[in-house]
Scaffold this motif. Sequence first.
Motif, PDB file in Angstrom:
ATOM      1  N   ALA A  59      38.542  41.088  32.354  1.00 53.26           N
ATOM      2  CA  ALA A  59      39.876  41.767  33.080  1.00 53.26           C
ATOM      3  C   ALA A  59      39.530  42.668  34.210  1.00 53.26           C
ATOM      4  O   ALA A  59      40.202  42.912  35.234  1.00 53.26           O
ATOM      5  N   ASP A  60      38.804  43.761  33.828  1.00 56.06           N
ATOM      6  CA  ASP A  60      38.379  44.986  34.743  1.00 56.06           C
ATOM      7  C   ASP A  60      37.638  44.558  35.943  1.00 56.06           C
ATOM      8  O   ASP A  60      37.461  45.432  36.663  1.00 56.06           O
ATOM      9  N   LEU A  61      37.131  43.196  36.056  1.00 55.29           N
ATOM     10  CA  LEU A  61      36.243  42.970  36.971  1.00 55.29           C
ATOM     11  C   LEU A  61      37.183  41.686  38.082  1.00 55.29           C
ATOM     12  O   LEU A  61      36.570  40.917  38.929  1.00 55.29           O
ATOM     13  N   SER A  62      38.299  41.430  37.785  1.00 59.78           N
ATOM     14  CA  SER A  62      39.201  40.523  38.502  1.00 59.78           C
ATOM     15  C   SER A  62      39.237  40.698  39.947  1.00 59.78           C
ATOM     16  O   SER A  62      39.186  39.639  40.647  1.00 59.78           O
ATOM     17  N   THR A  63      39.351  41.956  40.515  1.00 56.71           N
ATOM     18  CA  THR A  63      39.169  42.104  41.991  1.00 56.71           C
ATOM     19  C   THR A  63      37.809  41.564  42.537  1.00 56.71           C
ATOM     20  O   THR A  63      37.796  41.057  43.468  1.00 56.71           O
ATOM     21  N   LEU A  64      36.776  42.074  41.677  1.00 50.11           N
ATOM     22  CA  LEU A  64      35.442  41.427  42.269  1.00 50.11           C
ATOM     23  C   LEU A  64      35.475  40.164  42.210  1.00 50.11           C
ATOM     24  O   LEU A  64      34.913  39.428  43.331  1.00 50.11           O
ATOM     25  N   VAL A  65      35.842  39.267  41.258  1.00 49.68           N
ATOM     26  CA  VAL A  65      35.899  37.867  41.234  1.00 49.68           C
ATOM     27  C   VAL A  65      36.650  37.298  42.232  1.00 49.68           C
ATOM     28  O   VAL A  65      36.197  36.283  42.830  1.00 49.68           O
ATOM     29  N   ALA A  66      37.835  37.693  42.706  1.00 51.85           N
ATOM     30  CA  ALA A  66      38.663  37.363  43.849  1.00 51.85           C
ATOM     31  C   ALA A  66      37.784  37.518  44.886  1.00 51.85           C
ATOM     32  O   ALA A  66      38.084  36.553  45.939  1.00 51.85           O
ATOM     33  N   GLY A  67      36.934  38.553  45.179  1.00 50.63           N
ATOM     34  CA  GLY A  67      36.298  38.601  46.381  1.00 50.63           C
ATOM     35  C   GLY A  67      35.088  37.675  46.631  1.00 50.63           C
ATOM     36  O   GLY A  67      35.036  37.281  47.387  1.00 50.63           O
ATOM     37  N   VAL A  68      34.728  37.606  45.288  1.00 53.69           N
ATOM     38  CA  VAL A  68      33.371  36.550  45.362  1.00 53.69           C
ATOM     39  C   VAL A  68      34.065  35.191  45.666  1.00 53.69           C
ATOM     40  O   VAL A  68      33.286  34.602  46.385  1.00 53.69           O
ATOM     41  N   LYS A  69      35.230  34.580  45.150  1.00 54.76           N
ATOM     42  CA  LYS A  69      35.680  33.513  45.645  1.00 54.76           C
ATOM     43  C   LYS A  69      35.943  33.678  47.029  1.00 54.76           C
ATOM     44  O   LYS A  69      35.847  32.641  47.598  1.00 54.76           O
ATOM     45  N   ALA A  70      36.597  34.528  47.438  1.00 56.92           N
ATOM     46  CA  ALA A  70      37.109  34.681  48.902  1.00 56.92           C
ATOM     47  C   ALA A  70      35.955  34.765  49.897  1.00 56.92           C
ATOM     48  O   ALA A  70      36.120  33.986  50.792  1.00 56.92           O
ATOM     49  N   ALA A  71      34.817  35.113  49.583  1.00 57.15           N
ATOM     50  CA  ALA A  71      33.585  35.037  50.279  1.00 57.15           C
ATOM     51  C   ALA A  71      32.729  33.755  50.145  1.00 57.15           C
ATOM     52  O   ALA A  71      31.526  33.651  50.877  1.00 57.15           O
ATOM     53  N   GLY A  72      33.147  32.974  49.366  1.00 56.14           N
ATOM     54  CA  GLY A  72      32.394  31.732  49.085  1.00 56.14           C
ATOM     55  C   GLY A  72      31.020  31.919  48.316  1.00 56.14           C
ATOM     56  O   GLY A  72      30.121  31.087  48.695  1.00 56.14           O
ATOM     57  N   LEU A  73      31.086  32.777  47.624  1.00 51.83           N
ATOM     58  CA  LEU A  73      29.697  33.101  46.838  1.00 51.83           C
ATOM     59  C   LEU A  73      29.696  32.948  45.389  1.00 51.83           C
ATOM     60  O   LEU A  73      28.703  33.128  44.713  1.00 51.83           O
ATOM     61  N   ALA A  74      30.949  32.256  44.887  1.00 51.21           N
ATOM     62  CA  ALA A  74      30.828  31.818  43.440  1.00 51.21           C
ATOM     63  C   ALA A  74      29.669  30.822  42.999  1.00 51.21           C
ATOM     64  O   ALA A  74      29.167  31.118  42.173  1.00 51.21           O
ATOM     65  N   THR A  75      29.298  29.955  43.655  1.00 48.49           N
ATOM     66  CA  THR A  75      28.459  28.928  43.660  1.00 48.49           C
ATOM     67  C   THR A  75      27.082  29.660  43.592  1.00 48.49           C
ATOM     68  O   THR A  75      26.106  29.421  42.656  1.00 48.49           O
TER      69      THR A  75
END
Length: 183
Positions: A59-75
């Motif tokens: 939960a403490d990294l949820s902002t980072l995860v949102a950014g990774v998804k928004a930047a299209g870097l999750a894959t």
Amino acid sequence: MKKSIMLLAVISLAFSSCNQSEAATTATTETSETVGAGQEAVQDDDSAPDIVKLAAGNADLSTLVAGVKAAGLATSLSNAGPFTVFAPTNAAFDNLPAGTLEDLLKPENVDKLNDILSHHTYVGVIKTDQLTDGQNLGMVDGKPISIKIVDGKPVVNGTINIIASVPASNGIVHVIDSVILPN
């Protein structure tokens, strides 16, 4: 007799091809639901999580995860790697000037967000005991970060502390207390 054997063979063939067709349809339907979802969509509850799944589970990294998804870097960050990711906490993102995060998450700023997140990623695995005083790491964005040892602990760019380090299946995540902004 020959006609009845042949008739049974034709009926058997018809039933058999119907069953294969249904199985193919089922497999196609199941596959089409995950096509294009990327490596991050793979379900694996037995192996160690990859970097994205590890971050998403904290939960403490949820902002980072949102950014990774928004930047299209999750894959990209879910693939084999190996990667070292310096992962800012939510509090680190909260310390950015007011409105900065909201601005970065806008679709028109995806390149800027990608640059910042790429500045947090190193190709290869570097554990904390491998970080040395005066070391420079070339990050994915092509710009370096520097490591300094302060009181026996590695510090990024002179002021950013590593709070925790967690291994992932495709690298390591160093949780940090600030966002690393490229120069």
